[in-house]
Every structure is written in structure tokens, then in C-alpha cells.
Design a protein around this motif. Structure first.
Motif, PDB file in Angstrom:
ATOM      1  N   UNK A  40       0.932  -1.216  -0.187  1.00 59.41           N
ATOM      2  CA  UNK A  40       0.056  -0.028  -0.098  1.00 59.41           C
ATOM      3  C   UNK A  40       0.888   1.323   0.015  1.00 59.41           C
ATOM      4  N   UNK A  41       1.005   1.978  -1.213  1.00 66.13           N
ATOM      5  CA  UNK A  41       1.783   3.273  -1.278  1.00 66.13           C
ATOM      6  C   UNK A  41       3.142   2.619  -1.603  1.00 66.13           C
ATOM      7  N   UNK A  42       3.103   2.025  -2.740  1.00 65.92           N
ATOM      8  CA  UNK A  42       4.548   1.336  -3.073  1.00 65.92           C
ATOM      9  C   UNK A  42       5.531   2.348  -3.735  1.00 65.92           C
ATOM     10  N   UNK A  43       4.988   3.776  -3.893  1.00 66.98           N
ATOM     11  CA  UNK A  43       5.925   4.524  -4.777  1.00 66.98           C
ATOM     12  C   UNK A  43       6.806   4.075  -5.868  1.00 66.98           C
ATOM     13  N   UNK A  44       7.928   4.289  -5.818  1.00 64.08           N
ATOM     14  CA  UNK A  44       8.826   3.427  -6.910  1.00 64.08           C
ATOM     15  C   UNK A  44       8.942   2.180  -6.903  1.00 64.08           C
ATOM     16  N   UNK A  45       8.401   1.423  -6.137  1.00 65.28           N
ATOM     17  CA  UNK A  45       8.514  -0.014  -5.898  1.00 65.28           C
ATOM     18  C   UNK A  45       9.519  -0.700  -5.324  1.00 65.28           C
ATOM     19  N   UNK A  46      10.185  -0.012  -4.336  1.00 62.42           N
ATOM     20  CA  UNK A  46      11.300  -0.513  -3.689  1.00 62.42           C
ATOM     21  C   UNK A  46      11.152  -2.138  -3.221  1.00 62.42           C
ATOM     22  N   UNK A  47       9.955  -2.354  -2.592  1.00 63.65           N
ATOM     23  CA  UNK A  47       9.740  -3.693  -2.130  1.00 63.65           C
ATOM     24  C   UNK A  47       9.142  -4.790  -3.200  1.00 63.65           C
ATOM     25  N   UNK A  48       8.885  -4.250  -4.288  1.00 66.60           N
ATOM     26  CA  UNK A  48       8.146  -5.217  -5.148  1.00 66.60           C
ATOM     27  C   UNK A  48       8.996  -6.289  -5.553  1.00 66.60           C
ATOM     28  N   UNK A  49      10.289  -6.146  -5.853  1.00 65.53           N
ATOM     29  CA  UNK A  49      10.758  -7.317  -6.339  1.00 65.53           C
ATOM     30  C   UNK A  49      11.346  -8.336  -5.143  1.00 65.53           C
ATOM     31  N   UNK A  50      11.327  -7.763  -4.071  1.00 64.74           N
ATOM     32  CA  UNK A  50      11.354  -8.697  -2.935  1.00 64.74           C
ATOM     33  C   UNK A  50      10.255  -9.648  -2.473  1.00 64.74           C
ATOM     34  N   UNK A  51       9.247  -8.725  -2.674  1.00 58.88           N
ATOM     35  CA  UNK A  51       7.868  -9.384  -2.346  1.00 58.88           C
ATOM     36  C   UNK A  51       7.510 -10.403  -3.450  1.00 58.88           C
ATOM     37  N   UNK A 101       0.298  -7.135   4.388  1.00 57.50           N
ATOM     38  CA  UNK A 101       0.356  -5.855   3.821  1.00 57.50           C
ATOM     39  C   UNK A 101       1.656  -4.960   4.308  1.00 57.50           C
ATOM     40  N   UNK A 102       2.126  -4.437   3.311  1.00 56.71           N
ATOM     41  CA  UNK A 102       3.114  -3.411   3.757  1.00 56.71           C
ATOM     42  C   UNK A 102       2.681  -1.774   3.591  1.00 56.71           C
ATOM     43  N   UNK A 103       3.128  -1.215   4.399  1.00 59.44           N
ATOM     44  CA  UNK A 103       2.718   0.274   4.339  1.00 59.44           C
ATOM     45  C   UNK A 103       3.734   1.042   4.938  1.00 59.44           C
ATOM     46  N   UNK A 104       4.593   1.275   4.103  1.00 56.28           N
ATOM     47  CA  UNK A 104       5.927   2.042   4.578  1.00 56.28           C
ATOM     48  C   UNK A 104       6.067   3.456   4.082  1.00 56.28           C
ATOM     49  N   UNK A 105       6.266   4.336   5.329  1.00 56.67           N
ATOM     50  CA  UNK A 105       6.426   5.972   5.115  1.00 56.67           C
ATOM     51  C   UNK A 105       5.305   6.384   4.301  1.00 56.67           C
ATOM     52  N   UNK A 106       3.876   5.905   4.389  1.00 56.62           N
ATOM     53  CA  UNK A 106       2.654   6.390   3.537  1.00 56.62           C
ATOM     54  C   UNK A 106       2.051   7.399   4.541  1.00 56.62           C
ATOM     55  N   UNK A 123      -6.748  -1.781   6.175  1.00 62.06           N
ATOM     56  CA  UNK A 123      -7.583  -3.064   7.149  1.00 62.06           C
ATOM     57  C   UNK A 123      -8.599  -3.603   6.072  1.00 62.06           C
ATOM     58  N   UNK A 124      -9.201  -2.830   5.378  1.00 62.31           N
ATOM     59  CA  UNK A 124     -10.301  -3.531   4.721  1.00 62.31           C
ATOM     60  C   UNK A 124      -9.761  -4.407   3.547  1.00 62.31           C
ATOM     61  N   UNK A 125      -8.484  -4.269   3.298  1.00 61.65           N
ATOM     62  CA  UNK A 125      -8.117  -5.092   2.072  1.00 61.65           C
ATOM     63  C   UNK A 125      -6.974  -5.993   2.545  1.00 61.65           C
ATOM     64  N   UNK A 126      -7.043  -6.374   3.884  1.00 60.73           N
ATOM     65  CA  UNK A 126      -6.117  -7.466   4.675  1.00 60.73           C
ATOM     66  C   UNK A 126      -7.285  -8.471   4.899  1.00 60.73           C
ATOM     67  N   UNK A 127      -6.846  -9.764   4.809  1.00 60.69           N
ATOM     68  CA  UNK A 127      -7.448 -10.956   5.303  1.00 60.69           C
ATOM     69  C   UNK A 127      -7.901 -10.836   6.745  1.00 60.69           C
ATOM     70  N   UNK A 128      -8.704 -11.302   7.414  1.00 53.55           N
ATOM     71  CA  UNK A 128      -8.686 -11.391   8.674  1.00 53.55           C
ATOM     72  C   UNK A 128      -7.566 -12.283   9.136  1.00 53.55           C
ATOM     73  N   UNK A 129      -6.795 -12.015  10.300  1.00 56.38           N
ATOM     74  CA  UNK A 129      -5.468 -12.339  10.751  1.00 56.38           C
ATOM     75  C   UNK A 129      -4.340 -12.103   9.933  1.00 56.38           C
ATOM     76  N   UNK A 130      -4.512 -11.347   8.920  1.00 59.42           N
ATOM     77  CA  UNK A 130      -3.393 -10.778   8.295  1.00 59.42           C
ATOM     78  C   UNK A 130      -2.412 -10.000   8.833  1.00 59.42           C
ATOM     79  N   UNK A 131      -1.236 -10.108   8.427  1.00 63.15           N
ATOM     80  CA  UNK A 131      -0.034  -9.340   9.110  1.00 63.15           C
ATOM     81  C   UNK A 131       0.199  -8.105   8.353  1.00 63.15           C
ATOM     82  N   UNK A 132      -0.003  -6.848   8.980  1.00 64.54           N
ATOM     83  CA  UNK A 132       0.686  -5.588   8.336  1.00 64.54           C
ATOM     84  C   UNK A 132       1.888  -5.132   9.033  1.00 64.54           C
TER      85      UNK A 132
END
Length: 166
Positions: A40-51, A101-106, A123-132
Motif C-alpha cells: 500500500x503506497x508502493x511509490x517507485x516499488x522498492x519492495x516489489x521485487x523482494x515481495x 500488507x506493507x505500508x511503509x512511510x505512507x 485494514x479493509x484489504x487485509x484478510x482476517x488475521x493478516x499481517x501488516x
């Protein structure tokens, strides 16, 4: 309420999970390799390749089309990544049901209602019990950002003729 040390441990474990080689014993194969990750708020996608190397499906979401274009240009070759332009401060966007979910410096805007809206949509876009993994900017980051904005405005001399209405 989560103790700060517990939150730090969760962040560290999550990062270790992402950074380990695929199939390592630290991460059970069912933990991330079959999961959906949303940045969420990926910007230029710094975490995209890792994920993308770790998850079955990755959603890279940002409100800026310019930043998404950069992210897609640099990381769009991964088949399991979907880039979406969404404004998390308005409405109730349906993006996915993410396991992680990743929400880094958003959450950098000063208006609390906008931050609250972003968190509600995350929160609405995370599964119940999901990790943020939520990382908020430090005071030093905010001060550096405002300092850079001020310096940029000082260096960009505006010509008064730009404001003449003809």
C-alpha cells in the motif's frame, strides 16, 4: 495495544522472512510462498521485487501514476505483480484480500482524517488475521523532507512575469 518491542520484533521477523532464500527453513512454505502481499503506497516499488520473489501474488498500489510508471518500468517484468492506481484517502477501494500488507512511510500527511482513511482502507484489504508491516516516518524523516522542500523552493527562483495575467 502492542508493545513497541513486540512490533519491532514482528517487523524484524517479517523482513528476515522476506530476505531468506526461497525454501529456507526459517519460513514454512505455507507462510509466504502461497500468500498475497499488497504494498500500500508502493511509490517507485522498492519492495516489489523482494515481495514478488516470495509471494504468489503482489499488488503494488499508489495514488501517483508517475511513481507507478517508474515502479512498473523497473519491476513490471514479474508475472505475479499487479500495479494499481488507487487513492486510499477516499472511498472504499477494493484491491485484494492480502495475507501480508506493507505500508511503509505512507502515513506522512498531517491531517489525521486522511491517515485514518488510509488505515481503514488498508485494514479493509487485509484478510482476517493478516499481517501488516506498518512503518511510520520518524521526526527526523519529516524534518529532512520539509528541509528539502524549503531548499528546493529557495533554489527555484520564481520569475514575477510568470504570474502576469494577460
Amino acid at each position: 495495544m502492542i508493545d513497541a518491542s513486540v512490533a519491532c520484533d514482528v517487523c524484524c521477523v517479517f523482513f528476515l522472512m522476506l530476505r531468506r532464500p526461497p525454501g529456507s527453513t526459517l519460513v514454512p512454505s505455507t507462510t509466504l510462498f502461497r500468500s498475497t502481499i499488497c504494498d500500500f503506497g508502493c511509490g517507485v516499488g522498492r519492495f516489489v521485487p523482494l515481495a514478488a520473489r516470495r509471494a504468489k501474488k503482489v499488488y503494488a498500489v499508489d495514488f501517483s501514476q508517475v511513481l507507478l510508471d517508474v515502479a512498473q518500468g523497473e519491476h513490471g517484468q514479474a508475472k505475479n505483480v499487479e500495479f494499481q492506481r488507487r487513492d486510499l484517502t477516499t472511498g472504499r477501494p477494493r484491491i485484494c484480500k492480502a495475507d501480508v500488507g506493507l505500508c511503509v512511510n505512507v502515513l506522512i500527511m498531517p491531517e489525521r482524517d486522511r491517515r485514518d482513511a488510509i488505515l481503514a482502507n488498508v485494514r479493509r484489504n487485509l484478510r482476517p488475521g493478516g499481517l501488516l508491516l506498518l512503518v511510520t516516518p520518524s521526526l527526523e524523516t519529516a524534518l529532512l523532507t520539509y528541509h528539502r522542500i524549503i531548499e528546493d523552493r529557495k533554489s527555484t527562483r520564481l520569475n514575477p512575469s510568470h504570474f502576469v495575467i494577460s
